[in-house]
Each structure stands twice: as C-alpha cells, then as structure tokens.
Design a protein around this motif. Structure first.
Motif, short mmCIF file in Angstrom:
data_model
loop_
_atom_site.label_atom_id
_atom_site.label_comp_id
_atom_site.label_asym_id
_atom_site.label_seq_id
_atom_site.Cartn_x
_atom_site.Cartn_y
_atom_site.Cartn_z
N ILE A 67 5.35 0.56 0.28
CA ILE A 67 4.81 -0.70 0.80
C ILE A 67 5.81 -1.34 1.76
CG2 ILE A 67 4.11 -3.03 0.18
CD1 ILE A 67 2.05 -0.88 -0.46
N SER A 68 7.08 -1.28 1.42
CA SER A 68 8.11 -1.80 2.32
C SER A 68 8.12 -1.02 3.63
CB SER A 68 9.49 -1.72 1.65
OG SER A 68 9.55 -2.53 0.50
N LEU A 69 7.88 0.28 3.54
CA LEU A 69 7.77 1.11 4.74
C LEU A 69 6.64 0.61 5.63
CD1 LEU A 69 7.68 5.02 4.78
CD2 LEU A 69 5.91 3.70 5.94
N VAL A 70 5.48 0.34 5.01
CA VAL A 70 4.32 -0.12 5.77
C VAL A 70 4.59 -1.49 6.38
CG1 VAL A 70 1.90 -0.82 5.56
CG2 VAL A 70 2.71 1.24 4.40
N VAL A 71 5.20 -2.38 5.60
CA VAL A 71 5.52 -3.71 6.12
C VAL A 71 6.51 -3.61 7.27
CG1 VAL A 71 6.65 -5.89 5.54
CG2 VAL A 71 4.98 -4.90 3.96
N ALA A 72 7.51 -2.72 7.13
CA ALA A 72 8.48 -2.52 8.21
C ALA A 72 7.80 -1.98 9.46
CB ALA A 72 9.59 -1.58 7.75
N CYS A 84 14.79 4.77 -1.00
CA CYS A 84 15.41 3.66 -1.73
C CYS A 84 14.56 3.27 -2.94
CB CYS A 84 15.59 2.46 -0.81
SG CYS A 84 16.83 2.71 0.49
N GLY A 85 13.24 3.36 -2.81
CA GLY A 85 12.37 3.10 -3.95
C GLY A 85 12.58 4.10 -5.07
N TRP A 86 12.71 5.38 -4.70
CA TRP A 86 13.01 6.42 -5.70
C TRP A 86 14.35 6.13 -6.38
CZ3 TRP A 86 17.20 9.74 -5.77
CH2 TRP A 86 17.14 10.78 -6.71
N LEU A 87 15.32 5.70 -5.58
CA LEU A 87 16.64 5.39 -6.14
C LEU A 87 16.55 4.27 -7.17
CD1 LEU A 87 19.76 5.77 -6.01
CD2 LEU A 87 19.78 4.04 -4.20
N LYS A 88 15.75 3.25 -6.88
CA LYS A 88 15.62 2.13 -7.82
C LYS A 88 14.89 2.54 -9.09
CE LYS A 88 15.98 -1.46 -4.32
NZ LYS A 88 15.36 -2.61 -3.62
N ASP A 89 13.97 3.50 -8.99
CA ASP A 89 13.35 4.05 -10.19
C ASP A 89 14.37 4.73 -11.09
OD1 ASP A 89 10.74 3.23 -9.84
OD2 ASP A 89 10.16 5.01 -8.71
N ARG A 90 15.40 5.30 -10.46
CA ARG A 90 16.41 6.06 -11.20
C ARG A 90 17.52 5.18 -11.76
NH1 ARG A 90 12.89 8.82 -10.36
NH2 ARG A 90 12.70 8.35 -12.56
N VAL A 91 18.02 4.22 -10.96
CA VAL A 91 19.22 3.47 -11.37
C VAL A 91 18.97 1.97 -11.52
CG1 VAL A 91 20.68 5.16 -10.20
CG2 VAL A 91 20.03 3.07 -8.99
N SER A 102 19.38 -2.56 5.18
CA SER A 102 18.50 -3.54 4.54
C SER A 102 17.38 -2.89 3.74
CB SER A 102 17.91 -4.49 5.60
OG SER A 102 17.10 -3.78 6.52
N CYS A 103 17.17 -1.59 3.93
CA CYS A 103 16.19 -0.88 3.11
C CYS A 103 16.55 -0.94 1.62
CB CYS A 103 16.07 0.57 3.54
SG CYS A 103 15.33 0.80 5.17
N LEU A 104 17.85 -1.09 1.33
CA LEU A 104 18.29 -1.21 -0.06
C LEU A 104 17.81 -2.50 -0.70
CD1 LEU A 104 21.95 0.08 0.39
CD2 LEU A 104 20.11 1.27 -0.81
N LEU A 105 17.41 -3.47 0.12
CA LEU A 105 16.96 -4.77 -0.39
C LEU A 105 15.45 -4.84 -0.56
CD1 LEU A 105 19.14 -7.06 1.92
CD2 LEU A 105 19.80 -5.90 -0.20
N ASN A 106 14.74 -3.85 -0.04
CA ASN A 106 13.28 -3.88 -0.10
C ASN A 106 12.79 -3.96 -1.54
OD1 ASN A 106 12.90 -3.74 2.67
ND2 ASN A 106 12.76 -1.51 2.70
N ALA A 133 13.21 -6.27 -3.69
CA ALA A 133 14.09 -6.95 -4.65
C ALA A 133 13.34 -8.02 -5.42
CB ALA A 133 15.29 -7.55 -3.92
N GLY A 134 12.55 -8.83 -4.73
CA GLY A 134 11.82 -9.90 -5.40
C GLY A 134 10.58 -9.42 -6.11
N THR A 135 9.80 -8.54 -5.47
CA THR A 135 8.53 -8.11 -6.07
C THR A 135 8.74 -7.25 -7.30
OG1 THR A 135 8.52 -6.32 -4.42
CG2 THR A 135 7.21 -8.27 -3.93
N ILE A 136 9.74 -6.38 -7.27
CA ILE A 136 10.03 -5.54 -8.44
C ILE A 136 10.46 -6.41 -9.61
CG2 ILE A 136 11.65 -3.86 -9.38
CD1 ILE A 136 11.57 -2.42 -6.71
N GLU A 137 11.37 -7.36 -9.37
CA GLU A 137 11.85 -8.21 -10.46
C GLU A 137 10.73 -9.05 -11.04
OE1 GLU A 137 14.70 -7.62 -11.69
OE2 GLU A 137 15.23 -6.30 -10.04
N ALA A 138 9.84 -9.55 -10.18
CA ALA A 138 8.71 -10.36 -10.66
C ALA A 138 7.77 -9.52 -11.52
CB ALA A 138 7.95 -10.95 -9.47
#
Length: 466
Positions: free
Chosen positions: A156-161, A308-315, A367-371, A373-378
């Motif tokens: 989704i961040s890719l599409v928004v970008a 980056c999304g895959w990375l956040k799923d992992r770590v 900045s892709c590392l920040l994609n 950040a808010g929606t996942i935490e919510a």
C-alpha cells in the motif's frame, strides 16, 4: 454495479468480494487520492500567475496555504468520519461518497479562474480524501491476515508513493508537452478507472469486520453472541465517544506510532512548497526537472516498500523506524547545503546539483523504513486490546476510529510541514529549514527506539487465528 444472475446470485460475487480484490480496490483508491493531491504541485505557479492573474510575489504564500488546506480539512473531518464508519457494517456507501467528492473537487479545481473556486475545489477534494484514508485503511485492516500485515502495508505504501510521485511527474511532463488541459486529462482518466473498480467491489461478508477475532460467527448477533469469549473472558461494555480516544491514547505503542507518522509527514510534505521554488532559484529548473525530483523522492518506494514490509513482519517496527529516522537526519542536513554561499566547495560546477539529486533520492529510499509506522501500530493496538477485552470497541471494531487518529497525525504533519518549511525557507533560509527537519528526524528516532516493540507482527495477532 450488481448484475444479478438467473440463479439469484450476483455476477462475479466470489472474486468481487475476495479480500485480494477488496484490498486492490482500496489500493487503487489511495493511489487516486494521492495522485490528485500531488498533481497540482508543479502546475500551481501557472494556475496562480496565469489563470488567476495573481502577482508572482504571492505564489509562495498561496502555494503552501492551498497545499495545507487539505490537511486542515482532514484534521476536522477524520474523527467524524471514523466515528460513523465504525457504526456501519457496510462501508461501500462511504467509499463511493469519497469518490464523488474527489471527482467534483477535481472538476472545480480544473475550471477554477478565481482564488475562491480554487480553494473550494481543494476543500471538496480534502473531504473525500479524509474519507478514503480513514475508511480505506480500516477496510484493508479488516481483510488482511496477520502474517501478511507488514507486506500488505508495504505494498500500500508502494501504491501511495507511486501516486504521490506520479501526480507531479505526470502533471509536469504533460503540462510541458501539451499544456494545461492535457495535464488534467490524466487525472480524469485515473478517476474513471477508480469509479469502475469501486463500483465492482462487494464487501466480503466473511471479513474480519463481520466476525470476531476469535472465530465466532455469531458474535455480532446480540441474541446469539456468547457472554464469554473462547478464552473465558466476559465481554466488556463498549467504549464509545470521547472515551474511546482517551482509552486508545493510553496505549504507548499507539501514541509512538502516531508521533512517528506525524514526523514522517512533516519530512515528506516539507518538499511540496520548497523543492519547486528552490530548484528554480538555485538551478534554474522548470516544471519537468522539478517533477523528476519528486519522482526521485517517491520513486524508490516502488521497489523498497514491499521489502521493508516483509522486514517489519520479521523483526517488528522498532528497528526499521529507528534506523530510518536516524539516517534521515544527516541526509536532510546535507540537502540544505547546495546553493548556500556558506558552503562554496559544494557549489563548484555541477557538484551541488549532483549532491542535491542524490540526497533527495536517498530520502526517498531511507524513508521507506518509515512506511506504515502509524497504520501498523494502530491496527496491532486495536487487535491487542480487543483480544484482551472482547467487545470493548463494539460489534464493528475500532479500526476506523483508530486509523482516523493516524490520519489526523499524518494530515497535521502535512499541514505543519509546508507551513514550517515555507516560512523558514522564505524568512530564515533553506539550509536552516533543513536543519530543523533533521532535528525532528533525530528526535523521532530516539522516540521510536524507546517506545516501539521488536515483537514480530504475526506473533501479536497470531492468537486471533488459532
């Protein structure tokens, strides 16, 4: 658009109501919204100075005023939309309404020949945008399995970008090659495609929004719902109204996610009002190269966001967000140097152009590392709370209200970013403006390190699917 077949079913119901198609439709909606928002940036000086006949000296102030209007509107509309969206099980009507507002606002903007109609068109667009960001992200959260959450938000961040970079890039290129109405033709073509996709979508009756997180299909029926969850917990009274927001703001990771999203928005939106004018004044660039700089800013996300999304799923989100902010601080500092007489060594020959272009590209990459950040935490916070306290957010959950707060944080940052950067660049200096943004990034990195968690995302929600 619901074609009834002879056997009583709806044409294409299986694929039209599938989670994949629903998420794809929301991705298309978010692409259209961001495309339309950023579309006006490279042609705005022409609109203000030629179509409206305003003095060139007013271009800077009116530019960030117009670009900030959307943020102010969304700040007011988002919690209202979130409240009502969590009250209705079927959100297609809200989604179609947001599309109608986007279409009407775009028509008014394209035809504007006065400041009033220009701001009115932007206002209508902003209302539709608030709806799609709140309801669209809630719809995505309701249709994504836990093990795919980070990857999905990465896409989704890719599409928004793509929409954010594609808007100014397409507008700048078509305006340069074919003129004003040729540029606008691209926006209306994308709107027509979004209309078709949005009408085809059927909400999935078996999505998470219509079932509980514990696999009980009858939980939404008050007469059939059990008094105890599978874990043996008593269903708790619903938290409604302002009490919901007080409750959710007591969740530490949610607040950190909101602040991180705010800082991210300040960073990205700071380029909207300063980049076109800075490259024009320092490098003598026109609409086409300025549009390419926006592509350099948003384009790397097309390749890196899913990774980056895959990375956040992992770590988890803690380390990617922390590292992203801390790396952006020195990059933003260096970007402010080209064109500044205090750094003559950086302005020799084409060195300043090269450093600026590389710096903007690095901002887009890191900045892709920040994609998300808010929606996942919510999303994770709502799931965690509902797992511990079943029924606390009502039969339709609390995604829309929580994500409306995330939207408010983003749009607050999108408002403050252009105002802050525009003011500092005009009255203090472009270099000083970048130093301020660099400090914000550094502080946000420290905040993320101490308040986000390293838990894998699928572990947070894994018990819901067991």
């Amino acid at each position: 658009m619901s074609f009834t077949q002879s056997n009583g079913g709806v044409w294409g119901q299986k694929w039209r109501s599938s989670p994949l198609f629903i998420v794809s439709a929301m991705a298309m909606a978010l692409f259209t919204d961001t495309f339309l928002y950023a579309f006006l940036v490279p042609i705005l000086p022409y609109v203000l100075e030629n179509r409206l006949g305003l003095d060139v000296s007013l271009t800077q102030s009116l530019s960030f005023s117009l670009l900030s209007e959307s943020a102010i509107t969304a700040l007011i509309a988002s919690p209202i939309i979130g409240h009502f969206a969590d009250r209705v099980p079927n959100k297609k009507g809200l989604l179609l309404g947001s599309l109608g507002a986007a279409l009407l606002g775009s028509i008014v903007l394209a035809l504007a020949t006065s400041a009033f109609t220009l701001f009115a068109g932007r206002l209508i667009q902003a209302i539709g945008s608030s709806c799609i960001w709140t309801v669209g992200y809630a719809t995505i959260a309701s249709n994504v399995h836990p093990e795919h959450l980070g990857k999905t938000y990465g896409v989704i961040s890719l599409v928004v970008a793509a929409g954010t970079s594609g808007g100014p890039m397409v507008a700048g290129i078509l305006f340069e090659l074919g003129g004003y109405w040729t540029a606008w033709s691209s926006a209306f073509t994308i709107l027509i495609a979004d209309i078709i996709v949005r009408l085809l979508m059927l909400e999935n009756p078996k999505s998470k929004e219509s079932t509980t997180a514990y696999g009980d299909d009858d939980a939404l029926d008050p007469e059939n719902a059990p008094l105890l969850s599978e874990a043996g917990s008593v269903l708790e009274p619903e938290v409604t109204g302002w009490k919901f927001y007080i409750y959710i703001l007591r969740q530490r990771r949610f607040v950190c996610g909101v602040i991180s999203y705010f800082s991210f928005a300040v960073l990205i939106s700071s380029f909207d009002t300063t980049l076109p004018l800075h490259v024009r004044d320092v490098f003598n660039w026109g609409s086409l190269p300025a549009g390419m700089m926006f592509f350099a800013l948003q384009g790397p996300g097309i390749l890196l966001s899913p990774l980056c999304g895959w990375l956040k799923d992992r770590v988890g989100t803690r380390w990617p967000t922390t590292v992203g902010f801390l790396l952006l601080a020195p990059i933003m500092w260096i970007i402010g140097m080209p064109g500044d007489d205090r750094f003559p060594w950086i302005n020799e020959g084409n060195r300043g152009i090269i450093i600026y272009a590389i710096g903007v590209t690095l901002v887009g990459s890191v900045s892709c590392l920040l994609n998300g950040a808010g929606t996942i935490e919510a999303t994770i916070t709502i799931d965690e709370v509902e797992e511990k306290h079943p029924g606390i957010f009502g039969p339709n959950g609390g995604y829309s209200r929580a994500l409306s707060m995330v939207s408010m944080s983003w749009t607050s940052g999108a408002f403050i970013g252009p105002v802050l950067s525009g003011y500092l660049a005009e009255h203090v200096g472009y270099y000083e403006m970048n130093c301020v943004i660099a400090v914000i990034c550094a502080l946000s990195g420290v905040n993320a390190f101490f308040n986000l968690t390293t838990t894998k995302l699928h572990q947070n929600r894994g018990s819901e699917c067991s």
